[in-house]
Design an enzyme around this catalytic site. Structure first.
Site, mmCIF file in Angstrom:
data_model
loop_
_atom_site.group_PDB
_atom_site.id
_atom_site.type_symbol
_atom_site.label_atom_id
_atom_site.label_comp_id
_atom_site.label_asym_id
_atom_site.label_seq_id
_atom_site.Cartn_x
_atom_site.Cartn_y
_atom_site.Cartn_z
ATOM 1 N N ARG A 139 0.789 -1.220 0.000
ATOM 2 C CA ARG A 139 0.000 0.000 0.000
ATOM 3 C C ARG A 139 0.825 1.276 0.000
ATOM 4 O O ARG A 139 0.640 2.138 -0.849
ATOM 5 C CB ARG A 139 -0.964 0.007 1.216
ATOM 6 C CG ARG A 139 -1.970 -1.094 1.188
ATOM 7 C CD ARG A 139 -2.873 -1.058 2.406
ATOM 8 N NE ARG A 139 -3.732 0.107 2.434
ATOM 9 C CZ ARG A 139 -4.659 0.329 3.368
ATOM 10 N NH1 ARG A 139 -4.815 -0.538 4.341
ATOM 11 N NH2 ARG A 139 -5.401 1.400 3.328
ATOM 12 N N HIS A 142 -7.782 -4.330 -7.233
ATOM 13 C CA HIS A 142 -7.433 -3.693 -5.955
ATOM 14 C C HIS A 142 -8.483 -4.024 -4.897
ATOM 15 O O HIS A 142 -9.619 -3.521 -4.961
ATOM 16 C CB HIS A 142 -7.345 -2.188 -6.147
ATOM 17 C CG HIS A 142 -6.597 -1.487 -5.051
ATOM 18 N ND1 HIS A 142 -5.257 -1.706 -4.791
ATOM 19 C CD2 HIS A 142 -7.000 -0.574 -4.130
ATOM 20 C CE1 HIS A 142 -4.876 -0.958 -3.779
ATOM 21 N NE2 HIS A 142 -5.901 -0.261 -3.356
ATOM 22 N N TYR A 179 -18.519 12.955 -11.535
ATOM 23 C CA TYR A 179 -18.505 14.232 -12.254
ATOM 24 C C TYR A 179 -17.222 14.448 -13.059
ATOM 25 O O TYR A 179 -17.133 15.410 -13.815
ATOM 26 C CB TYR A 179 -18.663 15.392 -11.271
ATOM 27 C CG TYR A 179 -19.965 15.385 -10.511
ATOM 28 C CD1 TYR A 179 -21.175 15.418 -11.176
ATOM 29 C CD2 TYR A 179 -19.971 15.339 -9.119
ATOM 30 C CE1 TYR A 179 -22.372 15.399 -10.472
ATOM 31 C CE2 TYR A 179 -21.155 15.334 -8.409
ATOM 32 C CZ TYR A 179 -22.358 15.357 -9.089
ATOM 33 O OH TYR A 179 -23.538 15.351 -8.402
#
Length: 825
Positions: free
Chosen positions: A42, A88, A131
């Site tokens: 990570r 993932h 968006y």
């Protein structure tokens, strides 16, 4: 109400198992497992491609989805969903945050994702993924190129249903170029971004010189290059980090004093330290004014827009010194910030703290392994294809018999076996012939096959040579690095200052923190102003003003010197530009650079455009003294005009014209010239002319000059300069020839270095003598220079470039260059 449970039947065994464990041991094992997961999966980047697992999965999945730079954007939610569902095993928020960072130009020096929509700013977060839209940025194609050619290992995904690359091919040194930050368990990483052109130049040097030292690499990488620009003040911490992997440096905003109103001066900030937003600066200034820690500020306006970029205007009260106010702001606000370097990355699966040389070596070795594996893959594919083509050519020769064998066979298996025995073919060749379409049996197809056979044999020989010759393999790697730098490289944004006055750490007094008083009193001591070949200005400090050339003939560490002029610290100098203007520049405004190894360094110089406004295309050509006793300044134009003008006759304003230019003409060179000096012209047709400066009488500022060199039709002056009296034997002539129709930077051309003494002088207004014989494909000079040698050349990014050895043939041909040369000094 009590809940009833049925008791177990006595005859049935009660299958209960209780295991006693040590809570401390269980907590330790679980914590270590969690810590390992955070470190390896990570938080820390791989030193080879500079990516964390989530970033690598995003780029790989976007490439797998076909979201190339020439394809339309897609919703970010779609990318996040694909990455989360296939690769993932974490939440969508973490994936989207990583995707956003990859697209932010203020976070990465070379963004890898092309974002469409609101991807946030330094002060505000991004819009929701529904968006925004995204696709791969052009540099990402270099990061993922070759994944289908077995260049890296693939590993299973979290549910063992798919595979993913363990590392990307990474033709870009991403870890050094874009930096990294992350917090793991018990360790963290924070790496500064660098300039791609500089890192690639260092990488190519390491490819060709595997035993290179850190000092060798620092010739190419002088310091970080932050996405926000600004200035780095003090390079000691940078050098510590380059050596040990840990260090810190101070970043400072780019600011200058301007007239914000006709009667009031202000401080205009155009670049902020890395990671600092304008709203944070405004808030700190407001808090400082309220607490009376900052004095002299009346207003702060944020005039930032998309057209002009960052512009923060800080108005200064009448009667306050703007420079003192700016120093105050450096102390009390984020206009000056610190950056701590902690180069921790994964090397062979283990976290290590790496210096600059180790980081570069890991990437270079990775690229060598990628090219080796790719060449092995391509060689096998081409050998396989050549085998099929050879079998098909055999079949076409006896096509009638081939058809007869196939027609008389009971089934495909029998036909395959008979073809193998009759024509001595292999099983793949026989299968390929059986699958062949009849339209491939034409005469034209045979010609195509023979042509393909020749191409395959040539490629197989080339690939075999690459794999068998380590020098050839390294040459391929170096060439690909150069292509990446030429395609995606950009000029340096951050100015590097070895040392500068300004904010210092507060001094403790009786348990309280008290900032020392600001003083702008600087002794008016002798200094020397330097102008580099790439247009950077700086002043020397102390003994560096008279530092001699080093044993390589260099006065600096990361550029070539175009000119210098003596001055005093509180005095002014003039800068002559290509439009015929002379601009007054205060020496105090220039960064003061200490010597590096006994010679002044221009790696921290400042562009002239940060001090005065320049017209589009206007370039600084020379720096001259403005004293009454200064010698006249000689100017030469592209049209062959020469003029001498006295700089001591300077008006009181900050800029004035020193020559009246004809339409389309421009100044190509300028330098102080006494009567016993020599003026030198080099034309684009490689003719060189020099004559006594006394042949050109000094004229007034409005004069247009006189004829200097007679030019052939269609030619122009490539260089103009001055040779001081008594130094002829120290001067060198450098000429670089090329094709006039070639795009800038696409070819190296050829260069020639000859002693200046070989060229005879002629009278003013005449033609010169030939200085360079053109090779095939060359039709003119693209660059010329005459000065005290040895000469030094720099590339388009300011990196050193090699010149050929000195030749005694005055009109000989040049030696081909490996890379384009941008300037000589």
């Amino acid at each position: 109400m009590a809940r009833k449970t049925s008791a177990p039947v006595a005859d049935e065994p009660y299958d209960e198992k209780i295991v006693d464990i040590d809570v401390a041991a269980e907590m330790e094992a679980s914590f270590l497992e969690y810590a390992y997961s955070v470190i390896y999966s990570r938080a820390l980047p791989d030193a080879r491609d500079g990516l964390k697992p989530v970033q690598r999965r995003i780029l790989y999945m976007m490439a797998d989805m076909g979201l190339r730079p020439d394809r339309p954007h897609v919703k970010s939610s779609r990318v996040v969903g694909e990455v989360m569902g296939k690769l993932h095993p974490h939440g969508d928020t973490a994936i989207y945050d990583a995707l956003v960072r990859l697209a932010q130009s203020f976070s990465l020096r070379l963004p890898l994702v092309d974002g469409h929509g609101n991807f946030g700013s330094l002060d505000d977060g991004p819009a929701a993924p529904r968006y925004t839209e995204a696709r791969l940025a052009p540099p990402s194609t270099a990061m993922t190129a070759g994944l289908d050619e077995d260049v890296v290992e693939f590993v299973p995904n979290y549910d063992n249903k798919l595979t993913q690359p363990s590392v990307l091919p990474s033709a870009i040194p991403n870890l050094l170029v874009n930096g990294a930050s992350g917090i793991a368990v018990g360790m963290a990483t924070n790496m500064a971004p660098h300039n791609l052109v500089e890192v690639v130049a260092a990488g190519r040097h390491l490819v060709s010189h595997p035993q290179a030292t850190l000092d060798d690499i620092l010739r190419f990488i002088p310091g970080p290059d932050l996405p926000s620009g600004g200035k780095i003040v003090g390079l000691d911490g940078v050098r510590d980090a380059y050596r040990t992997g840990r260090g810190s440096f101070r970043t400072r905003a780019t600011a200058r004093v301007e007239n914000v109103t006709p009667r009031r001066k202000g401080i205009v900030v155009t670049e902020l330290p890395y990671g600092v937003g304008p709203e944070k600066v405004i808030e700190k200034i407001a808090d400082g004014v309220k607490a009376k820690k900052i004095q002299g500020v009346t207003n702060v306006q944020d005039l930032t827009d998309r057209s002009h970029g960052l512009r923060l205007v800080i108005e200064v009260k009448t009667g306050f010194d703007p420079d003192a106010v700016l120093e105050q702001l450096y102390r009390a606000t984020p206009l000056e910030d610190s950056f701590g370097i902690n180069n921790v990355a994964l090397v062979e699966g283990q976290p290590r703290t790496l210096g600059l040389l180790e980081l570069l070596r890991v990437w270079v070795e990775h690229r060598i392994e990628v090219v080796r594996r790719r060449s092995t893959f391509r060689l096998a594919k081409r050998q396989e294809r050549l085998h099929l083509v050879q079998g098909l050519l055999l079949a076409i020769v006896d096509i009638d018999e081939v058809i007869q064998v196939i027609r008389t066979s009971d089934d495909a298996g029998t036909a395959r076996e008979r073809l193998m025995s009759v024509f001595d073919l292999s099983e793949p060749q026989s299968t390929y012939i059986l699958d062949l379409q009849l339209r491939r049996l034409t005469k034209f197809s045979r010609i195509e096959l023979e042509k393909e056979q020749g191409e395959l044999e040539r490629e197989i020989a080339e690939l075999t040579e690459i794999l068998s010759d380590d020098a050839r393999l390294r040459g391929v790697v170096s060439g690909e690095m150069a292509d990446v730098a030429a395609t995606y490289g950009t000029p340096r944004r951050t100015v590097l200052l070895d040392a500068a006055g300004g904010a210092t750490a507060p001094a403790a007094t009786n348990g309280r923190s008290k900032a020392p008083a600001i003083s702008l009193e600087i002794a008016d001591s002798p200094t020397r102003v330097l102008l580099s070949a790439t247009g950077l200005l700086a002043r020397t400090s102390g003994e560096a003003a008279d530092a001699p050339l080093d044993r390589h003939g260099r006065r600096h560490a990361h550029d070539a010197l175009r000119g210098d002029a003596p001055a005093t610290t509180r005095g002014d100098v003039g800068v002559v530009t290509s439009t015929g203007r002379l601009l007054r520049v205060s020496v105090l405004e220039l960064p003061s650079l200490p010597p590096v190894d006994g010679a002044p360094s221009l790696s921290g110089g400042i562009p002239l455009s940060e001090l005065v406004a320049l017209a589009p295309g206007e370039e600084p050509l020379a720096v001259v003294s403005l004293g009454d006793d200064a010698p006249p300044v000689a100017l030469g134009t592209a049209g062959g005009v020469v003029k001498r003008v006295a700089p001591g006759d300077a008006p009181s304003r900050d800029e004035w014209d020193v020559i009246s230019l004809k339409d389309g003409d421009r100044v190509v060179g300028a330098a102080p010239a006494a009567d016993d000096d020599e003026l030198v012209f080099v034309a684009s047709d490689a003719s060189l002319l020099h004559f006594e400066a006394s042949a050109v009488r000094p004229q007034g500022r409005s004069a247009a000059g006189m004829a200097g060199i007679r030019l052939a039709p269609g030619q122009q002056v490539a260089f103009f300069g001055v040779v001081r009296a008594g130094t002829r034997d120290l001067h060198t002539v450098v000429t670089v020839a090329g094709a006039s129709g070639a795009l800038p930077g696409t070819g190296g051309g050829s260069a020639k270095v000859t002693p200046y003494e070989l060229y005879p002088g002629k009278g003013r207004g005449t033609g010169g003598v030939r200085a360079h014989r053109f090779l095939k494909g060359e039709d003119g000079l693209v660059l010329a220079w005459v000065g005290e040698g040895p000469a030094r050349a720099v590339g388009t990014g300011g990196q050193p470039a090699e010149l050929p050895p000195t030749s005694e043939r005055r009109d000989g041909s040049g030696v081909p260059l490996e890379a384009p040369v941008a300037a000589i000094g």
